[in-house]
Design a protein around this motif. Structure first.
Motif, PDB file in Angstrom:
ATOM      1  N   ASN A 153     -12.987 -23.343 -10.432  1.00  0.00           N
ATOM      2  CA  ASN A 153     -13.046 -21.970  -9.956  1.00  0.00           C
ATOM      3  C   ASN A 153     -11.629 -21.419  -9.972  1.00  0.00           C
ATOM      4  O   ASN A 153     -10.673 -22.145  -9.688  1.00  0.00           O
ATOM      5  CB  ASN A 153     -13.598 -21.903  -8.533  1.00  0.00           C
ATOM      6  N   MET A 154     -11.504 -20.155 -10.302  1.00  0.00           N
ATOM      7  CA  MET A 154     -10.198 -19.495 -10.305  1.00  0.00           C
ATOM      8  C   MET A 154     -10.200 -18.400  -9.252  1.00  0.00           C
ATOM      9  O   MET A 154     -11.234 -17.794  -8.982  1.00  0.00           O
ATOM     10  CB  MET A 154      -9.926 -18.833 -11.664  1.00  0.00           C
ATOM     11  N   GLN A 155      -9.042 -18.161  -8.667  1.00  0.00           N
ATOM     12  CA  GLN A 155      -8.865 -16.975  -7.844  1.00  0.00           C
ATOM     13  C   GLN A 155      -7.894 -16.076  -8.589  1.00  0.00           C
ATOM     14  O   GLN A 155      -6.780 -16.494  -8.927  1.00  0.00           O
ATOM     15  CB  GLN A 155      -8.354 -17.315  -6.453  1.00  0.00           C
ATOM     16  N   LEU A 156      -8.341 -14.848  -8.850  1.00  0.00           N
ATOM     17  CA  LEU A 156      -7.546 -13.876  -9.584  1.00  0.00           C
ATOM     18  C   LEU A 156      -7.218 -12.701  -8.681  1.00  0.00           C
ATOM     19  O   LEU A 156      -8.101 -12.182  -7.988  1.00  0.00           O
ATOM     20  CB  LEU A 156      -8.313 -13.359 -10.808  1.00  0.00           C
ATOM     21  N   LEU A 157      -5.966 -12.284  -8.693  1.00  0.00           N
ATOM     22  CA  LEU A 157      -5.532 -11.130  -7.913  1.00  0.00           C
ATOM     23  C   LEU A 157      -5.279  -9.974  -8.864  1.00  0.00           C
ATOM     24  O   LEU A 157      -4.529 -10.121  -9.834  1.00  0.00           O
ATOM     25  CB  LEU A 157      -4.262 -11.458  -7.122  1.00  0.00           C
ATOM     26  N   PHE A 158      -5.926  -8.848  -8.603  1.00  0.00           N
ATOM     27  CA  PHE A 158      -5.762  -7.614  -9.380  1.00  0.00           C
ATOM     28  C   PHE A 158      -4.999  -6.631  -8.503  1.00  0.00           C
ATOM     29  O   PHE A 158      -5.434  -6.313  -7.401  1.00  0.00           O
ATOM     30  CB  PHE A 158      -7.117  -7.023  -9.757  1.00  0.00           C
ATOM     31  N   CYS A 159      -3.856  -6.139  -8.988  1.00  0.00           N
ATOM     32  CA  CYS A 159      -2.976  -5.253  -8.215  1.00  0.00           C
ATOM     33  C   CYS A 159      -2.812  -3.920  -8.929  1.00  0.00           C
ATOM     34  O   CYS A 159      -2.574  -3.895 -10.139  1.00  0.00           O
ATOM     35  CB  CYS A 159      -1.589  -5.863  -8.063  1.00  0.00           C
ATOM     36  N   ALA A 160      -2.894  -2.841  -8.191  1.00  0.00           N
ATOM     37  CA  ALA A 160      -2.603  -1.515  -8.736  1.00  0.00           C
ATOM     38  C   ALA A 160      -1.110  -1.270  -8.536  1.00  0.00           C
ATOM     39  O   ALA A 160      -0.673  -0.941  -7.439  1.00  0.00           O
ATOM     40  CB  ALA A 160      -3.438  -0.456  -8.036  1.00  0.00           C
ATOM     41  N   ASN A 161      -0.327  -1.459  -9.580  1.00  0.00           N
ATOM     42  CA  ASN A 161       1.130  -1.350  -9.510  1.00  0.00           C
ATOM     43  C   ASN A 161       1.565   0.048  -9.961  1.00  0.00           C
ATOM     44  O   ASN A 161       2.093   0.240 -11.045  1.00  0.00           O
ATOM     45  CB  ASN A 161       1.769  -2.430 -10.383  1.00  0.00           C
ATOM     46  N   PHE A 162       1.317   1.044  -9.099  1.00  0.00           N
ATOM     47  CA  PHE A 162       1.614   2.439  -9.386  1.00  0.00           C
ATOM     48  C   PHE A 162       2.552   2.951  -8.304  1.00  0.00           C
ATOM     49  O   PHE A 162       2.303   2.742  -7.115  1.00  0.00           O
ATOM     50  CB  PHE A 162       0.329   3.273  -9.395  1.00  0.00           C
ATOM     51  N   ASP A 163       3.635   3.630  -8.692  1.00  0.00           N
ATOM     52  CA  ASP A 163       4.580   4.124  -7.684  1.00  0.00           C
ATOM     53  C   ASP A 163       3.971   5.290  -6.908  1.00  0.00           C
ATOM     54  O   ASP A 163       2.884   5.766  -7.207  1.00  0.00           O
ATOM     55  CB  ASP A 163       5.938   4.483  -8.301  1.00  0.00           C
ATOM     56  N   SER A 164       4.704   5.774  -5.907  1.00  0.00           N
ATOM     57  CA  SER A 164       4.155   6.761  -4.979  1.00  0.00           C
ATOM     58  C   SER A 164       3.777   8.080  -5.643  1.00  0.00           C
ATOM     59  O   SER A 164       2.877   8.771  -5.171  1.00  0.00           O
ATOM     60  CB  SER A 164       5.136   7.011  -3.834  1.00  0.00           C
ATOM     61  N   ALA A 165       4.406   8.442  -6.746  1.00  0.00           N
ATOM     62  CA  ALA A 165       4.085   9.701  -7.422  1.00  0.00           C
ATOM     63  C   ALA A 165       2.680   9.676  -8.026  1.00  0.00           C
ATOM     64  O   ALA A 165       2.033  10.726  -8.135  1.00  0.00           O
ATOM     65  CB  ALA A 165       5.118  10.007  -8.509  1.00  0.00           C
ATOM     66  N   ILE A 166       2.204   8.500  -8.414  1.00  0.00           N
ATOM     67  CA  ILE A 166       0.869   8.383  -9.029  1.00  0.00           C
ATOM     68  C   ILE A 166       0.015   7.330  -8.310  1.00  0.00           C
ATOM     69  O   ILE A 166      -0.847   6.709  -8.911  1.00  0.00           O
ATOM     70  CB  ILE A 166       0.984   8.088 -10.537  1.00  0.00           C
ATOM     71  N   GLY A 196       6.163 -13.124  -3.699  1.00  0.00           N
ATOM     72  CA  GLY A 196       7.536 -12.618  -3.704  1.00  0.00           C
ATOM     73  C   GLY A 196       7.614 -11.127  -3.931  1.00  0.00           C
ATOM     74  O   GLY A 196       8.621 -10.615  -4.417  1.00  0.00           O
ATOM     75  N   SER A 197       6.565 -10.421  -3.557  1.00  0.00           N
ATOM     76  CA  SER A 197       6.514  -8.979  -3.769  1.00  0.00           C
ATOM     77  C   SER A 197       6.086  -8.291  -2.486  1.00  0.00           C
ATOM     78  O   SER A 197       5.622  -8.923  -1.546  1.00  0.00           O
ATOM     79  CB  SER A 197       5.520  -8.668  -4.891  1.00  0.00           C
ATOM     80  N   LYS A 198       6.236  -6.994  -2.477  1.00  0.00           N
ATOM     81  CA  LYS A 198       5.737  -6.186  -1.363  1.00  0.00           C
ATOM     82  C   LYS A 198       4.245  -5.949  -1.554  1.00  0.00           C
ATOM     83  O   LYS A 198       3.745  -5.941  -2.672  1.00  0.00           O
ATOM     84  CB  LYS A 198       6.460  -4.833  -1.301  1.00  0.00           C
ATOM     85  N   LEU A 199       3.560  -5.741  -0.450  1.00  0.00           N
ATOM     86  CA  LEU A 199       2.131  -5.487  -0.475  1.00  0.00           C
ATOM     87  C   LEU A 199       1.820  -4.256  -1.320  1.00  0.00           C
ATOM     88  O   LEU A 199       2.507  -3.252  -1.232  1.00  0.00           O
ATOM     89  CB  LEU A 199       1.627  -5.275   0.958  1.00  0.00           C
ATOM     90  N   MET A 200       0.811  -4.371  -2.146  1.00  0.00           N
ATOM     91  CA  MET A 200       0.322  -3.228  -2.926  1.00  0.00           C
ATOM     92  C   MET A 200      -1.201  -3.285  -2.943  1.00  0.00           C
ATOM     93  O   MET A 200      -1.780  -4.335  -2.646  1.00  0.00           O
ATOM     94  CB  MET A 200       0.921  -3.209  -4.334  1.00  0.00           C
ATOM     95  N   PRO A 201      -1.856  -2.168  -3.267  1.00  0.00           N
ATOM     96  CA  PRO A 201      -3.318  -2.187  -3.305  1.00  0.00           C
ATOM     97  C   PRO A 201      -3.802  -3.262  -4.271  1.00  0.00           C
ATOM     98  O   PRO A 201      -3.343  -3.334  -5.410  1.00  0.00           O
ATOM     99  CB  PRO A 201      -3.686  -0.787  -3.809  1.00  0.00           C
ATOM    100  N   SER A 202      -4.700  -4.084  -3.795  1.00  0.00           N
ATOM    101  CA  SER A 202      -5.136  -5.213  -4.612  1.00  0.00           C
ATOM    102  C   SER A 202      -6.513  -5.679  -4.183  1.00  0.00           C
ATOM    103  O   SER A 202      -7.000  -5.327  -3.110  1.00  0.00           O
ATOM    104  CB  SER A 202      -4.138  -6.372  -4.499  1.00  0.00           C
TER     105      SER A 202
END
Length: 190
Positions: free
Chosen positions: A86-99, A155-161
């Protein structure tokens, strides 16, 4: 096998986004968010980035030491059992505040895609329906402490995921260990 599965997921999501948002560019990338040296990865801005978080063995299917396969002539081949991962995959929306809201639209579309396509054939050219060739997607919930630990480890800041458990990759490349000949009744000549 892992690279093939993740590449297929990336390609299917990019096709889905091109159709839904009428875009020509690929918005889904298979990449780390952060490089090993701590710097930001290249070509991940304004993208849905996904990566492998973990692998684990499916314990329920780990119950046999070896298995035999019929050879058609009454004999059997003995080999180690398949490995089911089984795999665990993380999908992150890496969009800055303007978009930022654009990124949320892509993330929502991704969730809809997996809600509709809970199972995906790993070999898109065959429709055999074999469970060995299917990936199934299950949304995972993390509490705040788990989420904090995960993003710290990345090693990153929280983002929508969104985190998905993807079941199951089958590794069945073990060589045959021995051939067990068929038992045949002999005719007694008296």
């Amino acid at each position: 096998m892992i690279d093939v599965a993740l590449g297929l997921i990336r390609d299917l999501l990019n096709e889905h986004f091109r159709n839904e948002f009428s875009i020509s560019e690929n918005k889904v990338v298979l990449s780390n968010i952060v490089k090993a040296d701590g710097s930001v990865a290249q070509n991940v801005d304004a993208k849905v980035v996904f990566f492998l978080v973990s692998l684990d063995e499916e314990a329920a299917l780990k119950n046999s030491m070896n298995r035999t396969i019929g050879q058609g002539n009454g004999s059997f081949a003995q080999k180690n059992p398949s490995l089911h991962l089984n795999m665990q995959l993380l999908f992150c929306a890496n969009f800055d505040s303007a978009i930022y809201s654009e990124g949320l639209s892509y993330l929502s579309s991704l969730i809809r895609f997996f809600q509709i396509n809970k199972r995906i054939a790993l070999d898109q050219s065959s429709n055999s329906g074999s469970s060995k060739n299917r990936l199934s997607f299950e949304l995972c919930k993390l509490d705040y402490a788990e989420l904090s630990h995960l993003w710290s480890a990345i090693g990153s800041k929280l983002m929508p995921s969104v985190l998905y458990k993807v079941s199951m990759l089958v590794f069945d490349d073990a060589p045959i260990r021995k051939i067990i000949p068929a038992v045949k009744e002999t005719q007694n000549q008296t």
